[in-house]
Design a protein around this motif. Structure first.
Motif, PDB file in Angstrom:
ATOM      1  N   LEU A 256      99.835  64.222  79.268  1.00  0.00           N
ATOM      2  CA  LEU A 256      98.744  63.891  78.355  1.00  0.00           C
ATOM      3  C   LEU A 256      99.166  62.853  77.319  1.00  0.00           C
ATOM      4  O   LEU A 256      98.379  61.969  76.957  1.00  0.00           O
ATOM      5  N   LEU A 257     100.397  62.966  76.828  1.00  0.00           N
ATOM      6  CA  LEU A 257     100.875  62.048  75.792  1.00  0.00           C
ATOM      7  C   LEU A 257     101.587  60.831  76.371  1.00  0.00           C
ATOM      8  O   LEU A 257     102.136  60.020  75.617  1.00  0.00           O
ATOM      9  N   GLN A 258     101.589  60.733  77.707  1.00  0.00           N
ATOM     10  CA  GLN A 258     102.277  59.623  78.381  1.00  0.00           C
ATOM     11  C   GLN A 258     103.730  59.527  77.909  1.00  0.00           C
ATOM     12  O   GLN A 258     104.225  58.454  77.543  1.00  0.00           O
ATOM     13  N   ALA A 259     104.370  60.698  77.905  1.00  0.00           N
ATOM     14  CA  ALA A 259     105.724  60.787  77.351  1.00  0.00           C
ATOM     15  C   ALA A 259     106.801  60.802  78.419  1.00  0.00           C
ATOM     16  O   ALA A 259     107.960  61.088  78.106  1.00  0.00           O
ATOM     17  N   TRP A 260     106.440  60.533  79.663  1.00  0.00           N
ATOM     18  CA  TRP A 260     107.476  60.435  80.695  1.00  0.00           C
ATOM     19  C   TRP A 260     108.199  59.103  80.518  1.00  0.00           C
ATOM     20  O   TRP A 260     107.641  58.040  80.759  1.00  0.00           O
ATOM     21  N   ALA A 261     109.414  59.160  80.077  1.00  0.00           N
ATOM     22  CA  ALA A 261     110.190  57.935  79.829  1.00  0.00           C
ATOM     23  C   ALA A 261     111.549  58.066  80.514  1.00  0.00           C
ATOM     24  O   ALA A 261     112.332  58.959  80.181  1.00  0.00           O
ATOM     25  N   TRP A 262     111.810  57.223  81.477  1.00  0.00           N
ATOM     26  CA  TRP A 262     113.086  57.244  82.194  1.00  0.00           C
ATOM     27  C   TRP A 262     114.023  56.227  81.564  1.00  0.00           C
ATOM     28  O   TRP A 262     113.761  55.033  81.562  1.00  0.00           O
ATOM     29  N   ARG A 263     115.104  56.719  81.027  1.00  0.00           N
ATOM     30  CA  ARG A 263     116.059  55.844  80.338  1.00  0.00           C
ATOM     31  C   ARG A 263     117.412  55.836  81.046  1.00  0.00           C
ATOM     32  O   ARG A 263     118.451  55.732  80.407  1.00  0.00           O
ATOM     33  N   LEU A 264     117.383  55.992  82.360  1.00  0.00           N
ATOM     34  CA  LEU A 264     118.628  56.017  83.114  1.00  0.00           C
ATOM     35  C   LEU A 264     119.313  54.660  83.026  1.00  0.00           C
ATOM     36  O   LEU A 264     118.685  53.608  83.116  1.00  0.00           O
ATOM     37  N   ALA A 265     120.621  54.702  82.846  1.00  0.00           N
ATOM     38  CA  ALA A 265     121.429  53.481  82.757  1.00  0.00           C
ATOM     39  C   ALA A 265     122.797  53.769  83.363  1.00  0.00           C
ATOM     40  O   ALA A 265     123.305  54.890  83.250  1.00  0.00           O
ATOM     41  N   PRO A 266     123.376  52.802  84.035  1.00  0.00           N
ATOM     42  CA  PRO A 266     124.694  53.035  84.644  1.00  0.00           C
ATOM     43  C   PRO A 266     125.779  53.206  83.583  1.00  0.00           C
ATOM     44  O   PRO A 266     125.726  52.578  82.517  1.00  0.00           O
ATOM     45  N   LEU A 267     126.727  54.069  83.862  1.00  0.00           N
ATOM     46  CA  LEU A 267     127.866  54.267  82.966  1.00  0.00           C
ATOM     47  C   LEU A 267     128.912  53.214  83.296  1.00  0.00           C
ATOM     48  O   LEU A 267     129.674  53.344  84.262  1.00  0.00           O
ATOM     49  N   ARG A 268     128.950  52.164  82.510  1.00  0.00           N
ATOM     50  CA  ARG A 268     129.811  51.024  82.815  1.00  0.00           C
ATOM     51  C   ARG A 268     131.234  51.202  82.315  1.00  0.00           C
ATOM     52  O   ARG A 268     132.151  50.560  82.817  1.00  0.00           O
ATOM     53  N   ASP A 269     131.428  52.055  81.329  1.00  0.00           N
ATOM     54  CA  ASP A 269     132.753  52.172  80.718  1.00  0.00           C
ATOM     55  C   ASP A 269     133.090  53.648  80.493  1.00  0.00           C
ATOM     56  O   ASP A 269     132.754  54.204  79.440  1.00  0.00           O
ATOM     57  N   PRO A 270     133.717  54.305  81.470  1.00  0.00           N
ATOM     58  CA  PRO A 270     134.082  55.718  81.283  1.00  0.00           C
ATOM     59  C   PRO A 270     135.003  55.941  80.088  1.00  0.00           C
ATOM     60  O   PRO A 270     134.941  56.988  79.439  1.00  0.00           O
TER      61      PRO A 270
END
Length: 557
Positions: A256-270
């Motif tokens: 309802l609030l359009q709150a699905w937000a995918w913020r996946l990002a690759p882990l470039r520096d362990p």
């Protein structure tokens, strides 16, 4: 030889003496209140969130889609509603708008502290968490033992370095933190206060969804169902349908609030993630690791499985977002609870080492802050003040009597705490975390009183916007095509211009460009790009950031 003890904790009744409530409240106040008053929103996330709240308050964007210059906020809208509603209620009473927006988030931090204390209290009351009974009596009473563990968990949360700045901002992550603590409380309290637990696990996932962490809310609800299903407590097993309802409610709210937000990002520096884990969760992670080792035969028991599940989900979210410190903040309540269960198993030598380290380290930090303050205001010694003026050109020290009084009081309280800790309560279970928590609270208090003016000058966008205002008249239309959310919010909050991100608007006569950014698809690699139809007027920058240079253009025709 196999260890057959039912629990690794061996605690006497003398060791669970109660931490004075006044002292605990003073700890919380010294940690909570500094940083709320007398400052602007800081870059980047803090000013961006405040900008969305201001936009809602002024009616410049929809309440379902907060935006700044047409740039819509990502994730849930609940945090922006809280800030804007507080500003609408309190600013007519004469309260500073930034302070009015910050107050509900301060209450959320206070609620997080309370929820962590009560969650730990009920987890420590479970049968599997109780200490080993003595042959001739004298072991800790279950309720007294649970209170001592809960005191330790609250002190561990206060001592966590990662919560210092992020916990005093007006960002969505603080709502997520309180919702995570609420779910922890709901799972912990279910065998004792059935309806409290049911309401908590029903609301917590929805609050996470409404604040931009819908996936995390669903995962936490799923983990809660698995833990409750295999619980030995019948009331906890009956909580499963409520957790399922909470997950469904979170999905509905996010949709309802359009709150699905995918913020996946690759882990470039362990290696960077490892450094973040070490300092952000210090000093609770060594104690949590100690708990995992000494309670390793009890990890599936309720008092450890509940915080461990929350910890693993928050850690996975942080890694999935490329090593996000804001996602990792959600792990701090669970880490604090796990750290508290290390206290009954700590050796005396380990506790003494923590005490001595805390005394010397935090005393040195306090001394450093006082030296910087005296140098700025009295010129003794002169060199620190000179270094500050080089880093913050244009800053003028401001004497604040109330801040000085608070700093002196806090320093005297630290000296009294060190004397009190070393002279009494040597058997208390929570003794190991008193000095780390007190030292963190002292350092934060001194920083947010004695050094607040220079920090506010360094972290605020107000000085930069003031320079822009000297060139661009109030009420003008200002194009900011590729500004960050924080920069746009700063122009929105501290300036009085009509903002747009579209350089094709012919009614706008002014344009601001961050040096080195892109216009459309072409990178501007020249030092001062020549733009067709625009004439460069001047360049300004934040006084404390050499790299943040803003070019100001005026339409040439």
């Amino acid at each position: 030889m196999t260890d057959t003890r039912p629990t690794p904790a061996l605690v006497s009744q003398r060791a669970v003496e109660r931490l004075p409530r006044l002292a605990l409240l003073l700890f919380c106040a010294a940690y909570l209140l500094p940083g709320i008053f007398g400052r602007d929103p800081w870059k980047n996330a803090d000013i961006a969130a405040y900008g969305y709240m201001t936009s809602l308050l002024r009616g410049e964007s929809s309440w379902l889609q907060p935006s700044i210059a047409g740039l819509v906020a990502e994730g849930g809208v609940l945090p922006y509603w809280l800030g804007a509603a507080s500003m609408a209620l309190l600013t007519p009473l004469g309260l500073d708008p930034a302070l009015a927006a910050r107050l509900p988030f301060a209450l959320l931090l206070a609620a997080t502290m309370a929820l962590v204390w009560y969650a730990t209290l009920h987890l420590a009351r479970t049968e599997a968490a109780q200490p080993l009974a003595f042959a001739f009596g004298g072991e800790a009473h279950p309720v007294d033992y649970a209170r001592a563990i809960a005191d330790g968990a609250l002190l561990a949360l206060i001592a966590s370095l990662g919560l210092l700045q992020l916990g005093h901002e007006t960002t969505p992550e603080l709502v997520q933190l309180a919702a995570t603590a609420l779910l922890l409380y709901g799972l912990a309290v279910s065998p004792y206060k059935t309806w409290h637990g049911r309401m908590a696990v029903l609301l917590a996932p929805a609050l996470l969804a409404a604040s931009g962490a819908a996936t995390t809310g669903l995962l936490l609800a799923l983990a809660g169902m698995l833990i409750s299903q295999r619980s030995s407590y019948a009331d906890a097993r009956r909580q499963v349908p409520w957790l399922l309802a909470g997950a469904l409610l979170a999905g509905i709210v996010a949709t309802l609030l359009q709150a699905w937000a995918w913020r996946l990002a690759p882990l470039r520096d362990p290696a960077s993630l490892a450094r973040l884990l070490i300092w952000f969760t210090w000093p609770v992670w060594p104690l949590a690791g100690w708990t995992l080792w000494h309670w390793r035969r009890h990890l599936l028991k309720r008092h450890l499985s509940v915080p461990l599940a929350v910890l693993l989900i928050a850690l996975a979210a942080s890694i999935g977002m490329g090593g996000s410190d804001r996602a990792l903040m959600l792990a701090l309540p669970a880490l604090a609870i796990m750290a508290a269960f290390a206290l009954p198993t700590l050796r005396r030598s380990v506790g003494a080492a923590i005490d001595w380290f805390s005394v010397f380290f935090f005393s040195a930090c306090a001394l450093t802050v006082w030296v910087l303050y005296l140098s700025m205001h009295a010129g003794i010694p002169a060199r620190p003040a000179g270094n500050i003026m080089k880093l913050a050109p244009g800053f003028e020290p401001v004497f604040q009597p109330l801040a000085l009084l608070a700093a002196v009081t806090g320093t005297l309280a630290w000296l009294a705490l060190v004397r009190w800790r070393t002279g009494r309560h040597r058997q208390a279970l929570w003794k190991t975390l008193v000095l780390p928590a007190g030292g963190v609270a002292l350092s934060w208090l001194l920083t947010m009183t004695l050094l607040l003016p220079v920090l506010d000058y360094a972290r605020s966008y107000r000085p930069m916007v003031r320079q822009i205002a000297q060139q661009v008249p109030a009420g003008a239309c200002l194009v900011a095509p590729e500004f960050s959310r924080g920069q746009l919010a700063a122009l929105e909050v501290h300036g009085r211009w009509t903002l747009t991100r579209d350089p094709r608007r012919t009614d706008c006569r002014w344009l601001v460009l961050a040096q080195g950014e892109r216009i459309g698809t072409e990178p501007q690699r020249q030092r001062s790009p020549v733009l067709a139809g625009w004439q460069l007027q001047t360049r300004v920058r934040r006084p404390t950031d050499r790299d943040e240079v803003i070019l100001i253009y005026r339409r040439s025709s």
